[in-house]
Design an enzyme around this catalytic site. Structure first.
Site: not given
Ligand code: 13P
Ligand code: G3H
Ligand code: ZN
Length: 342
Positions: A83, A105
């Site tokens: 992510d 990203d």
């Molecule tokens: P939320 O904070 O709405 O759960 O979004 C999570 C997210 O987009 C992680 O990439």
């Molecule tokens: O995009 C954000 C997600 O909620 C992950 O959050 O970077 O605190 O692990 P983090």
């Molecule tokens: Zn996100």
């Protein structure tokens, strides 16, 4: 079955007309909660880890926990996705580690804060696409910036200053050959998204539909898609928490998105709220407890409940058995037969 690619899971979701939740994890209990929810609802699974999560779990713990998940639930197609990769190098290290999907990203610079130029975004994303596809790994890119942690201008919670431009989205997909596109339509990360219940206007659903019309074959991704349920907020506050009143993304708006090309829906905050509420409840009601299992079990159960509900609401429930895994080697062959145009 081994970990599968995000591309396969999203292609199947597009065929079936449903969405798939992508749930963030940092530890064993969160992975267990998601896998239990998937088994209960017979759902394919996307588990995602941020850079922070990878640091927290030291990568190797995460990797082996994911291997345990695939051993324990061989019937469930499971993706391990990075992510918000902040640079090609971060994506490469994830691929090296065994992630079957990465997000580059490039909407932000490598600091993860400053909005980037279109040219930078194309260059970074294309670099990742080339390397990832050679190994059969999926790539998600992003055009436009979310609010919250992605807002580089210090405008606080405003998710509207860098909405995705539908024409630029088409150019971006053409130039990069990515598999899934994250778009900014007014959502932001975290619990404090909206100060009243958002409508389809607040959320710019019209823009989402415009983007989908320009890119009917591209899997769209909605970040910042926690619904921040009032009942979970209330549990936290009842047991000593101090959350301010807040609204998230209504599930019906996500469902409208799913009807218009959204295939991956990112959810982290709802899981965090569920876990925190359950732990606070035990601490409040049984202050004599000190066995971590006494509060981690209810925490895991609370996360499982919200994840299972989202799996059902997004439509992925019932679809775990629809397909067999395509190996990453075979995915790589498919990509090689259709090289990126630029
Ligand atoms: P939320 O904070 O709405 O759960 O979004 C999570 C997210 O987009 C992680 O990439
Ligand atoms: O995009 C954000 C997600 O909620 C992950 O959050 O970077 O605190 O692990 P983090
Ligand atoms: Zn996100």
């Amino acid at each position: 079955m081994p970990l599968v690619s995000l591309r396969q899971v999203l292609d199947e979701a597009a065929k079936g007309g449903y969405g798939v939740g992508a749930f963030n994890v940092n530890n064993m209990e969160q992975i267990q909660a998601i896998m239990e929810a998937a088994q209960e609802t017979n759902s394919p699974v996307i588990i995602q880890a941020s850079r922070g999560a990878r640091a927290y779990s030291q990568d190797r713990y995460l990797y082996h926990l994911m291997m345990a998940a695939t051993e324990l639930y061989p019937e469930i197609p499971t993706v391990l996705h990075l992510d918000h990769g902040n640079s090609p190098e971060t994506c490469f290290s994830a691929i090296e580690m065994g992630f079957t999907s990465v997000m580059m990203d490039g909407s932000l610079m490598a600091d993860g804060k400053t909005p980037s130029s279109f040219e930078y975004n194309v260059e970074a994303t294309l670099k990742v696409v080339k390397a990832a596809h050679a190994k059969g790994v999926t790539v998600e890119g992003e055009i436009g910036c979310l609010g919250g942690i992605e807002d580089g201008h210090g405008a606080g919670l405003d998710g509207l200053s860098h909405l995705t431009d539908p024409k630029q989205a088409v150019e971006f997909v053409k130039a990069t050959g990515l598999d899934a596109l994250a778009i900014a339509i007014g959502t932001s990360h975290g619990a404090y998204k909206f100060s009243s219940k958002p409508t389809g206007e607040t959320l710019k659903m019209g823009r989402l539909i415009e983007i989908h019309n320009g890119l009917p074959g591209t899997h769209l991704v909605m970040h910042g898609s926690s619904s921040v349920p009032k009942d979970l907020q209330d549990i936290i506050n009842k047991y000593g928490g101090k959350l301010k009143p807040t609204w998230g993304v209504p599930v019906e708006e996500i469902q409208l998105g799913i009807k218009n090309g959204v295939r991956k829906i990112n959810v982290d905050t709802d899981s965090r709220l569920a876990i925190t509420g359950a732990i606070r409840k035990v601490f409040f009601e049984k202050p004599e407890e000190f066995d971590p299992r006494s509060y981690l079990k209810p925490a895991r159960e609370a996360m499982k409940k919200v994840v299972a509900l989202r799996m059902t609401q997004f439509g992925q429930a019932g679809h775990a058995g629809d397909y067999k895994a395509i190996s990453l080697a075979d995915m790589a062959k498919q990509y090689a037969a259709q090289p990126v145009a630029v």
